[in-house]
Write an enzyme that holds these catalytic residues in place. Structure first.
Site, PDB file in Angstrom:
ATOM      1  N   ASN A  92     -22.582 -20.296 -83.371  1.00 43.18           N
ATOM      2  CA  ASN A  92     -23.033 -21.559 -83.874  1.00 43.18           C
ATOM      3  C   ASN A  92     -22.695 -22.972 -83.416  1.00 43.18           C
ATOM      4  O   ASN A  92     -23.312 -23.956 -83.077  1.00 43.18           O
ATOM      5  CB  ASN A  92     -22.557 -21.550 -85.391  1.00 43.18           C
ATOM      6  N   GLY A  93     -21.168 -23.334 -83.222  1.00 42.37           N
ATOM      7  CA  GLY A  93     -20.712 -24.471 -82.703  1.00 42.37           C
ATOM      8  C   GLY A  93     -21.367 -24.907 -81.313  1.00 42.37           C
ATOM      9  O   GLY A  93     -21.904 -25.940 -80.994  1.00 42.37           O
ATOM     10  N   THR A  94     -21.362 -23.648 -80.565  1.00 44.63           N
ATOM     11  CA  THR A  94     -22.036 -23.814 -79.061  1.00 44.63           C
ATOM     12  C   THR A  94     -23.583 -24.389 -79.171  1.00 44.63           C
ATOM     13  O   THR A  94     -23.980 -25.112 -78.465  1.00 44.63           O
ATOM     14  CB  THR A  94     -22.232 -22.413 -78.179  1.00 44.63           C
TER      15      THR A  94
ATOM     16  N   GLY B  17     -15.803 -18.019 -79.129  1.00 42.57           N
ATOM     17  CA  GLY B  17     -15.218 -16.705 -79.425  1.00 42.57           C
ATOM     18  C   GLY B  17     -15.966 -15.769 -78.385  1.00 42.57           C
ATOM     19  O   GLY B  17     -17.187 -15.712 -78.556  1.00 42.57           O
TER      20      GLY B  17
ATOM     21  N   MET C  81     -13.422  -9.194 -89.691  1.00 44.95           N
ATOM     22  CA  MET C  81     -13.784 -10.439 -89.188  1.00 44.95           C
ATOM     23  C   MET C  81     -14.943 -11.073 -89.841  1.00 44.95           C
ATOM     24  O   MET C  81     -15.837 -10.499 -90.325  1.00 44.95           O
ATOM     25  CB  MET C  81     -13.955 -10.474 -87.589  1.00 44.95           C
ATOM     26  N   GLY C  82     -14.826 -12.404 -90.050  1.00 43.66           N
ATOM     27  CA  GLY C  82     -15.966 -13.174 -90.597  1.00 43.66           C
ATOM     28  C   GLY C  82     -15.577 -14.122 -91.710  1.00 43.66           C
ATOM     29  O   GLY C  82     -15.337 -13.788 -92.745  1.00 43.66           O
ATOM     30  N   HIS C  83     -15.261 -15.390 -91.433  1.00 45.18           N
ATOM     31  CA  HIS C  83     -14.865 -16.441 -92.350  1.00 45.18           C
ATOM     32  C   HIS C  83     -15.868 -16.853 -93.185  1.00 45.18           C
ATOM     33  O   HIS C  83     -15.418 -17.141 -94.225  1.00 45.18           O
ATOM     34  CB  HIS C  83     -14.134 -17.569 -91.253  1.00 45.18           C
TER      35      HIS C  83
ATOM     36  N   ARG D 171     -13.202 -22.720 -76.902  1.00 44.18           N
ATOM     37  CA  ARG D 171     -13.853 -23.216 -77.995  1.00 44.18           C
ATOM     38  C   ARG D 171     -13.660 -24.782 -77.864  1.00 44.18           C
ATOM     39  O   ARG D 171     -12.477 -25.314 -77.669  1.00 44.18           O
ATOM     40  CB  ARG D 171     -12.990 -22.959 -79.276  1.00 44.18           C
TER      41      ARG D 171
ATOM     42  N   ASP E 276     -20.630 -12.096 -85.565  1.00 40.76           N
ATOM     43  CA  ASP E 276     -20.663 -12.379 -86.967  1.00 40.76           C
ATOM     44  C   ASP E 276     -22.161 -12.282 -87.376  1.00 40.76           C
ATOM     45  O   ASP E 276     -22.454 -12.202 -88.556  1.00 40.76           O
ATOM     46  CB  ASP E 276     -20.272 -13.872 -87.249  1.00 40.76           C
TER      47      ASP E 276
END
Ligand code: F6P
Length: 357
Positions: free
Chosen positions: A112-114, A11, A178-180, A74, A136
Site C-alpha cells: 500500500n504505502g509503496t 515489508g 499478521m494483519g494490522h 519502509r 496482507d
C-alpha cells in the site's frame, strides 16, 4: 537499449524474487538489449542512487528463494515530501537518479504505502509499473497479491500444530496472525486450520460473545478452544473510540500485542488457562508456495509485456484469473478490506466458527 530500474519496497514477502525473475525473463526472451538497474533497499536506493547493474543470469535460480535479492526498507509516503537530515529533496533525488540513468521504466514491487509513492512518481512524469506484493492481500485493484497464499500456509501450519497440543491439554490457545488493518490472512488460516473463533479488524468483537462460545464448547465436552486473532483485531468498545483516545488507552494498557490483551480478558471471563502463540515474521519467511510462484511469474511476465507495449502508470493485477493493467490512480491510497457480509464469513459461521459477534 531498454533500461529498466527495479526495486522492492516495504515489508518483504515470499515470491518477490520470483516476480522479478518473471519480469526479467519476460523481457529477455523478447529483447537482447536489456539493462537492469537493481536499486538497493527500496526507494532508499533510488533516492541515494544506490544500485547494482544486473544481468538475466542474476535472476536465474531465484524462483524458490525467499526474501529479496535487492533488499527492502519502509520509506513512509508521508515523509517523501519532507527533506532528509541533509536537506535533500527526496522526490527530486529519485527523479534525478531515474533521468541520470536514462531509464525507460521503473518496476516497483510493493504494497500500500509503496503504491502511493509509485503513483506520485508516475504523476511526476516517470514511467512506472508496479507489482502487487504483500502477505496482507489488501491491495485495491487485484483479487490476489503474491505472498498471501504462502503466509496463509504458514499461519495454517501454526494452527495445525497448536491443534495437536490442544488435544492434549484443556486450555484456550490464541494464535496471533499478521494483519494490522485487514484480516485476510487470519480469515483464511482460521478456516483452513479449523480455528473455533476468528477475530478480524473488520469485525469488532464482543468479549462476552467470545466467553460464551468458549463456555459452550466446554459444556459440550470439547477440551480446548483455538482463537485465531489478527494483529489489528479490536473490541466493539474500542472501535467506538477516536484514534487519539484509542492510542492513549493502548499506551496506558501496555500489552505487547493484541493476543496478550485478549488472553487477559478471556482468562477473566472464563477462568480457563490461556496460552499464546505469535508466529510473527515467520509468516513472511521461507520459500514461496507453488501458488505464489505461479502467480508472481505470471504477474512478472505481464509486467514485461506492458513495458514492451509502452504502457505505464499501472499496476499489474489479477481479475478472474487474467492479468490486468490497473491505473495507479485507482490503486494508490485504497485498501481492500474483508467484507463482513461476504459469503465466506457466512459459510464459516455455518461450520461453527464464531467471529465474536
Ligand atoms: O504488511 C505486511 C506486514 O507483514 C503486516 O501484516 C504486519 O502487520 C507488518 O507488515 C509488520 O511490519 P514490520 O515488518 O515492519 O514489523
Amino acid at each position: 537499449m531498454l533500461r529498466i530500474g527495479m526495486l522492492t519496497s516495504g515489508g518483504d514477502c515470499q515470491a518477490l524474487n520470483a516476480a522479478m525473475r518473471g519480469v526479467v525473463k519476460g523481457l529477455c526472451s523478447r529483447r537482447d538489449d536489456v539493462e537492469i538497474y537493481g536499486f538497493q533497499e527500496g526507494y532508499k536506493g533510488l533516492i541515494y542512487s544506490n544500485f547494482k547493474m544486473l544481468t538475466s543470469r542474476d535472476f536465474s535460480g531465484i524462483l524458490t528463494v525467499g526474501g529479496t535479492i535487492l533488499g527492502t526498507s519502509r520509506q513512509p509516503f508521508k515523509l517523501m515530501r519532507v527533506p532528509d537530515e541533509d536537506g535533500l529533496d527526496k522526490v527530486e533525488a529519485m527523479k534525478h537518479t531515474y533521468h541520470k540513468l536514462n531509464l525507460n521504466c521503473l518496476v516497483v514491487l510493493g504494497g500500500n504505502g509503496t503504491h502511493k509513492t509509485a503513483h506520485m512518481l508516475s504523476e511526476e512524469g516517470l514511467n512506472v509499473i508496479t507489482l502487487p506484493k504483500t502477505i496482507d492481500n489488501d491491495l485495491w485493484g487485484t483479487e490476489m497479491t503474491f505472498g498471501f497464499q504462502s503466509a496463509v500456509d504458514i499461519a495454517t501450519d501454526t494452527i495445525d500444530r497448536i491443534h495437536t497440543t490442544a488435544t492434549s491439554h484443556s486450555r484456550v490457545f490464541i494464535v496471533e496472525v499478521m494483519g494490522h488493518k485487514v484480516g485476510w490472512v487470519t480469515l483464511h488460516a482460521g478456516v483452513a486450520g479449523g480455528a473455533d473463533i476468528v477475530l478480524l479488524p473488520e469485525i469488532p468483537y464482543d468479549i462476552d460473545v467470545i466467553a460464551d462460545a468458549i463456555n459452550r464448547r466446554k459444556a459440550a465436552g470439547k477440551k480446548f478452544t483455538i482463537i485465531a486473532v489478527a494483529e489489528g483485531a479490536i473490541s466493539k468498545a474500542d472501535a467506538k473510540l477516536s484514534k487519539k483516545e484509542l492510542k492513549k488507552k493502548k499506551e496506558k494498557e501496555k500489552y505487547p500485542s493484541v493476543a496478550y490483551e485478549l488472553a487477559e480478558k478471556v482468562q477473566k471471563k472464563t477462568d480457563q488457562e490461556v496460552r499464546i502463540t505469535v508466529p510473527g515474521h515467520t509468516q513472511r519467511g521461507g520459500s514461496p508456495c507453488a501458488y505464489d510462484r505461479v502467480l508472481s511469474t505470471r504477474l512478472g511476465a505481464a509486467a514485461a509485456e506492458a513495458i514492451l507495449d509502452g504502457e505505464f502508470g499501472c499496476m499489474i493485477g489479477v481479475k478472474k484469473n487474467e492479468m490486468v493493467r490497473v491505473p495507479l490512480s485507482e490503486v494508490a491510497g485504497k485498501l481492500k478490506y474483508v467484507d463482513p457480509k461476504a459469503p465466506i464469513i457466512k459459510e464459516a459461521e455455518l461450520t461453527g466458527i464464531s467471529f465474536g459477534i
